[in-house]
Write a protein that holds these residues in place. Sequence first.
Motif, PDB file in Angstrom:
ATOM      1  N   LYS A   1       0.814  -1.213   0.000  1.00  9.29           N
ATOM      2  CA  LYS A   1       0.000   0.000   0.000  1.00  9.29           C
ATOM      3  C   LYS A   1       0.850   1.266   0.000  1.00  9.29           C
ATOM      4  O   LYS A   1       0.373   2.339  -0.362  1.00  9.29           O
ATOM      5  CB  LYS A   1      -0.915   0.013   1.222  1.00  9.29           C
ATOM      6  CG  LYS A   1      -2.116  -0.864   1.046  1.00  9.29           C
ATOM      7  CD  LYS A   1      -3.170  -0.554   2.075  1.00  9.29           C
ATOM      8  CE  LYS A   1      -4.436  -1.333   1.762  1.00  9.29           C
ATOM      9  NZ  LYS A   1      -5.301  -1.485   2.922  1.00  9.29           N
ATOM     10  N   LEU A   2       2.082   1.153   0.437  1.00  8.21           N
ATOM     11  CA  LEU A   2       2.911   2.362   0.545  1.00  8.21           C
ATOM     12  C   LEU A   2       3.431   2.839  -0.808  1.00  8.21           C
ATOM     13  O   LEU A   2       3.680   4.029  -0.993  1.00  8.21           O
ATOM     14  CB  LEU A   2       4.079   2.106   1.490  1.00  8.21           C
ATOM     15  CG  LEU A   2       3.753   2.298   2.970  1.00  8.21           C
ATOM     16  CD1 LEU A   2       4.877   1.771   3.834  1.00  8.21           C
ATOM     17  CD2 LEU A   2       3.506   3.767   3.276  1.00  8.21           C
ATOM     18  N   ALA A   3       3.612   1.914  -1.744  1.00 11.11           N
ATOM     19  CA  ALA A   3       4.244   2.315  -3.003  1.00 11.11           C
ATOM     20  C   ALA A   3       3.421   3.321  -3.821  1.00 11.11           C
ATOM     21  O   ALA A   3       3.946   4.382  -4.184  1.00 11.11           O
ATOM     22  CB  ALA A   3       4.580   1.076  -3.829  1.00 11.11           C
ATOM     23  N   PRO A   4       2.149   3.034  -4.133  1.00  6.62           N
ATOM     24  CA  PRO A   4       1.419   3.956  -5.033  1.00  6.62           C
ATOM     25  C   PRO A   4       1.384   5.411  -4.567  1.00  6.62           C
ATOM     26  O   PRO A   4       1.661   6.302  -5.372  1.00  6.62           O
ATOM     27  CB  PRO A   4       0.016   3.351  -5.109  1.00  6.62           C
ATOM     28  CG  PRO A   4       0.183   1.929  -4.729  1.00  6.62           C
ATOM     29  CD  PRO A   4       1.308   1.888  -3.760  1.00  6.62           C
ATOM     30  N   PRO A   5       1.085   5.683  -3.283  1.00  2.00           N
ATOM     31  CA  PRO A   5       1.036   7.102  -2.906  1.00  2.00           C
ATOM     32  C   PRO A   5       2.385   7.800  -3.050  1.00  2.00           C
ATOM     33  O   PRO A   5       2.429   8.979  -3.415  1.00  2.00           O
ATOM     34  CB  PRO A   5       0.593   7.090  -1.444  1.00  2.00           C
ATOM     35  CG  PRO A   5       0.766   5.700  -0.974  1.00  2.00           C
ATOM     36  CD  PRO A   5       0.645   4.830  -2.156  1.00  2.00           C
ATOM     37  N   LEU A   6       3.469   7.069  -2.791  1.00  2.00           N
ATOM     38  CA  LEU A   6       4.789   7.694  -2.943  1.00  2.00           C
ATOM     39  C   LEU A   6       5.032   8.044  -4.400  1.00  2.00           C
ATOM     40  O   LEU A   6       5.555   9.111  -4.721  1.00  2.00           O
ATOM     41  CB  LEU A   6       5.881   6.747  -2.438  1.00  2.00           C
ATOM     42  CG  LEU A   6       5.940   6.581  -0.918  1.00  2.00           C
ATOM     43  CD1 LEU A   6       6.963   5.517  -0.540  1.00  2.00           C
ATOM     44  CD2 LEU A   6       6.291   7.901  -0.252  1.00  2.00           C
ATOM     45  N   VAL A   7       4.644   7.143  -5.287  1.00  2.00           N
ATOM     46  CA  VAL A   7       4.832   7.407  -6.709  1.00  2.00           C
ATOM     47  C   VAL A   7       3.959   8.577  -7.153  1.00  2.00           C
ATOM     48  O   VAL A   7       4.377   9.427  -7.932  1.00  2.00           O
ATOM     49  CB  VAL A   7       4.520   6.132  -7.524  1.00  2.00           C
ATOM     50  CG1 VAL A   7       4.532   6.435  -9.004  1.00  2.00           C
ATOM     51  CG2 VAL A   7       5.528   5.059  -7.203  1.00  2.00           C
TER      52      VAL A   7
END
Lengths: 837, 434
Positions: free
Chosen positions: A283-289
């Motif tokens: 879940k952390l990857a998409p918002p960072l991108v």
Amino acid sequence: MTDSKYFTTTKKGEIFELKAELNSDKKEKKKEAVKKVIASMTVGKDVSALFPDVVNCMQTDNLELKKLVYLYLMNYAKSQPDMAIMAVNTFVKDCEDPNPLIRALAVRTMGCIRVDKITEYLCEPLRKCLKDEDPYVRKTAAVCVAKLHDINAQLVEDQGFLDTLKDLISDSNPMVVANAVAALSEIAESHPSSNLLDLNPQSINKLLTALNECTEWGQIFILDCLANYTPKDDREAQSICERVTPRLSHANSAVVLSAVKVLMKFMEMLSKDLDYYGTLLKKLAPPLVTLLSAEPELQYVALRNINLIVQKRPEILKHEMKVFFVKYNDPIYVKLEKLDIMIRLASQANIAQVLAELKEYATEVDVDFVRKAVRAIGRCAIKVEQSAERCVSTLLDLIQTKVNYVVQEAIVVIKDIFRKYPNKYESVIATLCENLDSLDEPEARAAMIWIVGEYAERIDNADELLESFLEGFHDESTQVQLQLLTAIVKLFLKKPTETQELVQQVLSLATQDSDNPDLRDRGYIYWRLLSTDPVAAKEVVLAEKPLISEETDLIEPTLLDELICYIGTLASVYHKPPSAFVEGGRGVVHKSLPPRTASSESTESPEMAPAGAPPGEQLDVIPTQGDLLGDLLNLDLGPPVSGPPLATSSVQMGAVDLLGGGLDSLIGAPNFVAPPAATVPANLGAPMGSGLSDLFDLTSGVGTLSGSYVAPKAVWLPAMKAKGLEISGTFTRQVGSISMDLQLTNKALQVMTDFAIQFNRNSFGLAPAAPLQVHAPLSPNQTVEISLPLNTVGSVMKMEPLNNLQVAVKNNIDVFYFSTLYPLHILFVEDGKMGES
Amino acid sequence: MYTKFTLLFPLQKMIHSLFLINCSGDIFLEKHWKSVVSQSVCDYFFEAQEKAVDVENVPPVISTPHHYLISIYRDKLFFVSVIQTEVPPLFVIEFLHRVADTFQDYFGECSEAAIKDNVVIVYELLEEMLDNGFPLATESNILKELIKPPTILRSVVNSITDYEGSSNVGDTLPTGQLSNIPWRRAGVKYTNNEAYFDVVEEIDAIIDKSGSTVFAEIQGVIDACIKLSGMPDLSLSFMNPRLLDDVSFHPCIRFKRWESERVLSFIPPDGNFRLISYRVSSQNLVAIPVYVKHSISFKENSSCGRFDITIGPKQNMGKTIEGITVTVHMPKVVLNMNLTPTQGSYTFDPVTKVLTWDVGKITPQKLPSLKGLVNLQSGAPKPEENPSLNIQFKIQQLAISGLKVNRLDMYGEKYKPFKGVKYVTKAGKFQVRT
């Protein structure tokens, strides 16, 4: 007609004209005049002379006029405290107004007027507003408590406002809760020792509920507050994480990053075997991108934070390499950050793509970017062994372009590649030597010399090459000189017959003709080694060098852990702990990630204990400063060396935890046995030292109290209060004499001269023993340090508190007053008896 | 057992002061929320600006001995905020952008002239948006109730009469300010009730020399224009919601409904707002609607080169590609270009070295091309690298990701609204390396 008309006033008698208009009978004319005054304010003009006239317009039913007058008051009340009193009545009256908008406006403005006399009148209205029936007023009043605390902390405590504020955390309205949290956080900042917000499962629950309902800004305050909580076990951590994850989809990037901070921190407590752990990672990857598609300024801050996150948990973004590819119209500050992250994410799986990109970048226009791209190719070679060969050939292609700075950069990184893979790529040396003449940067020259010295036996004309550098020895930078010295000694040890003259020459240049102590020392050491025991010299100088580490420039693990706690703050942008750069740094305490605690008593394995790097991923991060041993092995240039595979991070964590008292499971764990002493200095010295420095600081503080303990300099007179003169200082006592160490900084735009100092009568008769000597005029932005000797023969008057000292400082501009407290120990003589008093 | 933990983070008191600076370096507005900070603090900013050469390259966070300067660059203006303690920089940057958005919203443009013309409103707005470093009201709906935007009518009234009641300031508390839906005011009334949605997708892509895709993704947004009376409760559903796995929501959207049913359920703000933004990443195969054939070459030891590019449609789903513009930053040694376009017109600026070709739309029968000679500075070495092509285009009636709105339902109100959805695909940062 627009507001621009307000700017066009006749130069002559502008203030006079405005004065007349402000006192006009026509309300509309008055309002126009106030608008003109505000317009002047917006461009930084000083219209404080109109204070009484503007204040006279305050009593009005017209809300817009009232607001404008309030705007004016906030700007100038400070400079006209006596006049500001005139406004108090209106404020008090407005706080009783039936319209909540006016009540809120009044209490808000009063809080912004930083005049002591006004604050006294503020207390009663504020108390009422904190309990107002209208949440808009309560929310404004909550912020006002923080403002008041900033002006007069004691008053806020005496009046019990802090308790009222704490009660507001349970308010029914989420906006009030958010503002109460924000206000308490701000107050807590200046009172590190107070226990204002004791977070417990109940209050956390309230915050989490408010989180869903309050505005985006309130969410940030609450999330930042949550990040400071330490859940009692992994279950609680997980349940908080679950309630925080929806924030990752918020449109406001600051909300997203604050949520990421909470999750990164609490994840530390979750076991990696947990299914939820994997879900959270995903879940952390998409918002960072997503942050990377925002405006460039936001991207920059996001990238600096992502840089920390990929170092801590590389698995989060390992599949997202492509989003970090550089677009040619990205601003340069975004390009450089992206490049850094690309290298951190480089792995065997994606190295081909990365290299193709880097090669593309190396032909761009911007010099800084190109350099960094070339360097990145070298770092890839070192990081991903399988790619080394391809990297080297890419670098050779780039050298063929003959673009000067590309060639130099390439040579520097090839040297590192040699260090990592010795005896593998020597075939390229010939190509490198062709470019010898074009090297004009010290780092590139030094790298080239190192290569020639290291592989002297395979380069036929090594002696000629090195000799050519020797001609301008004294014009070279130290880096090159040191390298040249070592390289020639190496050459001599390898080909002693032909190079005796050369080595004599360099040794005498280094020892006799140089002013540089490092160079001289190294020269003498070599000289003595060579003259006493050539075999030993060979063993030392030609010793096998440790390979350089896989990853250079990683952030040291304890610092990284601390920075993870500061995701989203300035600290995360500068990659420095806040204590290192925030001015005043009051109350900054090192944060650390929470240790992992299982909810059930079982499953306590020793590997789980350290909060730092997980086992198997131990990172060797070594200080770049070479020590003597390193010097002799000529390791001083380039990236740090990796020593024996020591668990650097866990050792430090152990040390820190021991100090903190969180022992239990740690002591038993075998990881924490200190490494054998011999290996410590080479690579652990600095990080260990810093890890323990708190302890040392403490002891030095306690141990030297009777002697020469010196408190750090504190700002006694801020520049704002003294027309640009800032004074900070401290008191010292050394061998029986007391002195006041002052630091004067000129923050004004004009030169300051004619300094003098005087003390008011005080409890111990402290007085200057000599006049204040500032030898030259103090020009703008200049700082001088002065030590003013003191004696205790001045006139005595009991002060409250006893050690209060009132000081007057004069310069060509004005006379300024401040008071300070001196530590009583400066009055004591070193043998432990009271001095004459 | 829980750990008592003291709050120790220096966080608030965020923005101390704000300076607005135009491109020629004039500070034309300053606002201080705490004490007055001298304009001279901007000198550090000017220094950084000088170093950066290009305005776009000024770093957004600058440290000075006593302050931090956090700035954004918007519409040829710098918004420079002065910070004294540790703050979350994103918080500040987001806020500054919000300020710029508000100016845009109020005055139709965010320019020096517009700000100067409305300086009093600007000042009132800034005061309303931030109190002691805490953002107070940043929702456009609430702000507009507190401070009325300038209208032509009102300024006429203000100037010709001395009418006392005319005021920019609302004198009642905005209704939405404290409800659980701060973004909507009560008592909204329209005679025609309408709800429009624009699905706008931008393709960001890097295409390499050989025409294969190095990187591509779609940045999509759904912008809404809602003019509905009362308190409508809307749900918007999609034919293929699975496409949306990386989404940012407007605060009005109920996250739980999305998680469980993949339906956007919300009580909308009144007027224009961005409902969601989303990203469809390269893994989902982003279609590339155009291709470029190019041949750009510079001869060694000669003062000329050849330039030849042709554009054609690729995966355009049968729709017309229009509004095509090609922008190329030519190398410094290029003196001039002598080209012939088969359609559209081109310009080359010999100072900035920017070639712009305004193509128009592609007709598959006759592909647009631009070819001719490049004049180089004689004696200078030939450029190392060919320039990248930056391409803009637009496709109406198409969301390239395939996203499609299924239906919009309204609850809570009795009237029948008029509903509409529009799709458009554009090039975002679309670059072709040559």
